[in-house]
Write an enzyme that holds these catalytic residues in place. Structure first.
Site, PDB file in Angstrom:
ATOM      1  N   GLU A 118       0.877  -1.172  -0.011  1.00 35.68           N
ATOM      2  CA  GLU A 118      -0.137   0.050  -0.739  1.00 35.68           C
ATOM      3  C   GLU A 118       0.871   0.626   0.111  1.00 35.68           C
ATOM      4  O   GLU A 118       0.371   3.053  -0.068  1.00 35.68           O
ATOM      5  CB  GLU A 118      -1.010   0.390   0.947  1.00 35.68           C
ATOM      6  CG  GLU A 118      -0.388   0.267   2.600  1.00 35.68           C
ATOM      7  CD  GLU A 118       0.819  -0.674   2.859  1.00 35.68           C
ATOM      8  OE1 GLU A 118       1.652  -0.407   2.901  1.00 35.68           O
ATOM      9  OE2 GLU A 118       0.354  -1.554   3.594  1.00 35.68           O
ATOM     10  N   HIS A 160       6.562  -0.022  11.185  1.00 35.85           N
ATOM     11  CA  HIS A 160       6.558  -1.078  10.192  1.00 35.85           C
ATOM     12  C   HIS A 160       7.944  -1.345   9.175  1.00 35.85           C
ATOM     13  O   HIS A 160       8.218  -1.836   8.432  1.00 35.85           O
ATOM     14  CB  HIS A 160       5.283  -0.919   9.622  1.00 35.85           C
ATOM     15  CG  HIS A 160       4.016  -0.910   9.901  1.00 35.85           C
ATOM     16  ND1 HIS A 160       3.668  -2.258  10.822  1.00 35.85           N
ATOM     17  CD2 HIS A 160       3.193   0.179   9.529  1.00 35.85           C
ATOM     18  CE1 HIS A 160       2.819  -1.570  11.404  1.00 35.85           C
ATOM     19  NE2 HIS A 160       2.435  -0.433  10.896  1.00 35.85           N
ATOM     20  N   ASP A 196       0.939   2.521  19.155  1.00 31.13           N
ATOM     21  CA  ASP A 196       0.225   1.973  17.549  1.00 31.13           C
ATOM     22  C   ASP A 196      -0.527   1.456  18.031  1.00 31.13           C
ATOM     23  O   ASP A 196      -0.436   0.059  18.436  1.00 31.13           O
ATOM     24  CB  ASP A 196       1.269   2.160  17.018  1.00 31.13           C
ATOM     25  CG  ASP A 196       0.684   2.308  15.440  1.00 31.13           C
ATOM     26  OD1 ASP A 196       0.744   3.895  14.706  1.00 31.13           O
ATOM     27  OD2 ASP A 196       0.254   1.469  15.142  1.00 31.13           O
ATOM     28  N   HIS A 198      -1.707  -0.601  15.225  1.00 31.13           N
ATOM     29  CA  HIS A 198      -1.107  -2.473  14.291  1.00 31.13           C
ATOM     30  C   HIS A 198       0.395  -2.034  14.927  1.00 31.13           C
ATOM     31  O   HIS A 198       1.283  -1.466  16.070  1.00 31.13           O
ATOM     32  CB  HIS A 198       0.233  -1.432  13.003  1.00 31.13           C
ATOM     33  CG  HIS A 198      -1.692  -1.082  12.120  1.00 31.13           C
ATOM     34  ND1 HIS A 198      -2.017   0.584  12.282  1.00 31.13           N
ATOM     35  CD2 HIS A 198      -2.288  -1.760  11.446  1.00 31.13           C
ATOM     36  CE1 HIS A 198      -2.943   1.222  11.812  1.00 31.13           C
ATOM     37  NE2 HIS A 198      -3.628  -0.736  11.216  1.00 31.13           N
ATOM     38  N   ASP A 285      -3.650   5.663  16.245  1.00 32.87           N
ATOM     39  CA  ASP A 285      -5.264   5.229  15.432  1.00 32.87           C
ATOM     40  C   ASP A 285      -5.158   3.676  17.003  1.00 32.87           C
ATOM     41  O   ASP A 285      -6.468   3.329  15.818  1.00 32.87           O
ATOM     42  CB  ASP A 285      -4.070   4.245  13.994  1.00 32.87           C
ATOM     43  CG  ASP A 285      -3.228   4.250  14.774  1.00 32.87           C
ATOM     44  OD1 ASP A 285      -2.038   3.747  15.599  1.00 32.87           O
ATOM     45  OD2 ASP A 285      -2.077   3.228  13.381  1.00 32.87           O
ATOM     46  N   TYR A 324      -4.551   8.388  12.099  1.00 30.69           N
ATOM     47  CA  TYR A 324      -5.743   8.872  10.578  1.00 30.69           C
ATOM     48  C   TYR A 324      -6.918   9.795  10.700  1.00 30.69           C
ATOM     49  O   TYR A 324      -7.561   9.161  11.586  1.00 30.69           O
ATOM     50  CB  TYR A 324      -5.415   7.843   9.714  1.00 30.69           C
ATOM     51  CG  TYR A 324      -3.841   6.880  10.140  1.00 30.69           C
ATOM     52  CD1 TYR A 324      -3.095   7.512   9.283  1.00 30.69           C
ATOM     53  CD2 TYR A 324      -4.048   5.883  10.524  1.00 30.69           C
ATOM     54  CE1 TYR A 324      -1.940   6.795   8.962  1.00 30.69           C
ATOM     55  CE2 TYR A 324      -2.841   5.113  10.711  1.00 30.69           C
ATOM     56  CZ  TYR A 324      -1.084   5.515  10.238  1.00 30.69           C
ATOM     57  OH  TYR A 324      -0.900   5.179  10.178  1.00 30.69           O
TER      58      TYR A 324
HETATM   59  N1  Q9C Z   1      -6.203   0.007   3.226  1.00 30.63           N
HETATM   60  C1  Q9C Z   1       0.748   2.743  10.689  1.00 30.63           C
HETATM   61  O1  Q9C Z   1      -0.068   3.130  11.701  1.00 30.63           O
HETATM   62  N2  Q9C Z   1      -3.066  -0.920   6.221  1.00 30.63           N
HETATM   63  N3  Q9C Z   1       1.175   2.352   9.672  1.00 30.63           N
HETATM   64  C2  Q9C Z   1      -4.161  -0.212   5.964  1.00 30.63           C
HETATM   65  C3  Q9C Z   1      -5.991  -0.063   4.945  1.00 30.63           C
HETATM   66  C4  Q9C Z   1      -1.659  -0.478   6.333  1.00 30.63           C
HETATM   67  C5  Q9C Z   1      -0.422   1.746   8.952  1.00 30.63           C
HETATM   68  C6  Q9C Z   1      -4.882  -0.607   5.442  1.00 30.63           C
HETATM   69  C7  Q9C Z   1      -1.896  -0.010   7.622  1.00 30.63           C
HETATM   70  C8  Q9C Z   1      -0.299   0.663   7.823  1.00 30.63           C
HETATM   71  C9  Q9C Z   1       1.774   3.570  10.709  1.00 30.63           C
HETATM   72 ZN    ZN Z   2      -0.771   2.298  12.718  1.00 30.50          ZN
END
Ligand code: Q9C
Ligand code: ZN
Length: 342
Positions: A118, A160, A196, A198, A285, A324
């Protein structure tokens, strides 16, 4: 609380993110840093400084040297191959493939160094990535000079980004780079706490075999959340790093009451490690209104988060990760900073 911020983050301004089978406007864009900067200033954090410039010597201790060269040259190589759009990999090494060496072809090279697709690469990306790294290193030097709290308000994020992997909007691991700088100044043990939403798969990758950086991550269960292939509880570190990695996956709609218990447990492990300083990988997030995540934290919860982290009683370097979509991200970040200083 000193804030380190570089305008150069604006050079990372991709037009595309592959999402739901379409190229969409990315979730990670310059507006994020602008909203966060405005909110933290409004909330009283007015000591905002530009970073110093640094070379790649600290990143070279954490990242693969071929990978660093790839980041620096990928755009010119993509353009030289005749492409005019943003760079997206199409073929990645997966189970049973031989990825012993990076291919020469730029298309293959993109896949070799990607952990997800992505994250479109653009002309200005490297310049912003370098500025984010400089913010992290400058923040570390402020900590090394005796400041108890410092905030690296940078983007693109970094958690990441692995040894030789980009993706999830990340390229260089800013948090690990800051932690390394604190170790290089003489600390024997540090910790990185990743809040975070994730899993911090890149940070885990970079620190997995080390016993001087304890890594703890609180995140959406990888059975249900990006990055899917890392972040389970049984990932505890390897060789001399065994026992120095702790993952706290949590389910959909996790509220503050549940989150706080995991945070307490992570902080206890960090204390037991004997960390002399903490790098806080701060993504907001986890907010209930985040467009790509599924926890249920509220704006006031971030005050409690900051206060709990401050309870460690060690210097804290906050590095910006995700968060976000909504203007509240700025107030959520500011609340963590306020909570830290209480
Ligand atoms: N299309 C951080 O928060 N894919 N990265 C999510 C949305 C990637 C998140 C689905 C998410 C990355 C730093
Ligand atoms: Zn994240």
């Amino acid at each position: 609380m000193r804030v380190i911020y570089s305008e150069d983050h604006k050079f990372r301004d991709a037009k595309t993110e592959l999402h739901g089978g379409e190229l969409m406007k990315p979730f990670e864009g310059p507006f994020r840093a602008e909203w966060i900067l405005a909110a933290v200033k409004e909330q009283g954090f007015k000591d905002v400084r530009a970073p110093e410039k640094y070379d790649l010597s600290v990143p070279m201790k954490l990242h693969d040297h071929g990978y660093l060269n790839f980041l620096e040259t990928v755009w010119e190589r993509w353009v030289a191959a005749g492409f005019t759009t943003e760079a997206i990999p199409i073929s990645l090494p997966v189970r049973r493939s031989y990825c012993a060496r990076p291919p020469e072809n730029i298309d293959g090279l993109l896949g070799y160094y990607a952990n997800s697709v992505e994250t479109s690469i653009t002309e200005g990306t490297y310049k912003a990535v370098i500025a984010a790294k400089d913010c992290a290193l400058s923040a570390a030097d402020h900590l090394n000079a005796g400041h108890h709290f410092v905030f690296s308000l940078s983007r693109p994020p970094g958690h990441h980004a692995g040894i030789d992997l980009y993706g999830g909007y990340c390229f260089l691991n800013n948090a690990a780079i800051a932690a390394q700088r604190v170790l290089d100044h003489g600390a024997k043990k540090v910790a990185i706490l990743d809040v975070d939403f994730h899993h911090g798969n890149g940070t885990q990758d970079v620190t997995y075999e080390r016993d001087d950086i304890f890594f703890a991550s609180l995140h959406g269960d990888p059975m249900d959340a990006f990055p899917y292939f890392w972040g389970h509880r049984e990932e505890v570190g390897k060789s001399r790093g065994e026992g120095f990695n702790a993952n706290f996956p949590m389910p959909r709609n996790t509220p503050w009451s549940v989150y706080a218990e995991a945070l307490e447990a992570a902080l206890k492990r960090i204390s037991e490690h004997g960390a002399e300083a903490l790098v806080l990988s701060l993504g907001v997030d986890t907010f209930e209104k985040d467009p790509i995540s599924f926890f249920s934290l509220k704006t006031e919860d971030y005050l409690k988060m900051g206060a709990m982290v401050a309870g460690l009683g060690i210097p804290v370097l906050v590095v910006m990760e995700g968060g976000y979509g909504v203007p509240e991200i700025g107030y959520n970040v500011a609340n963590v900073l306020i909570g830290l200083e209480q």
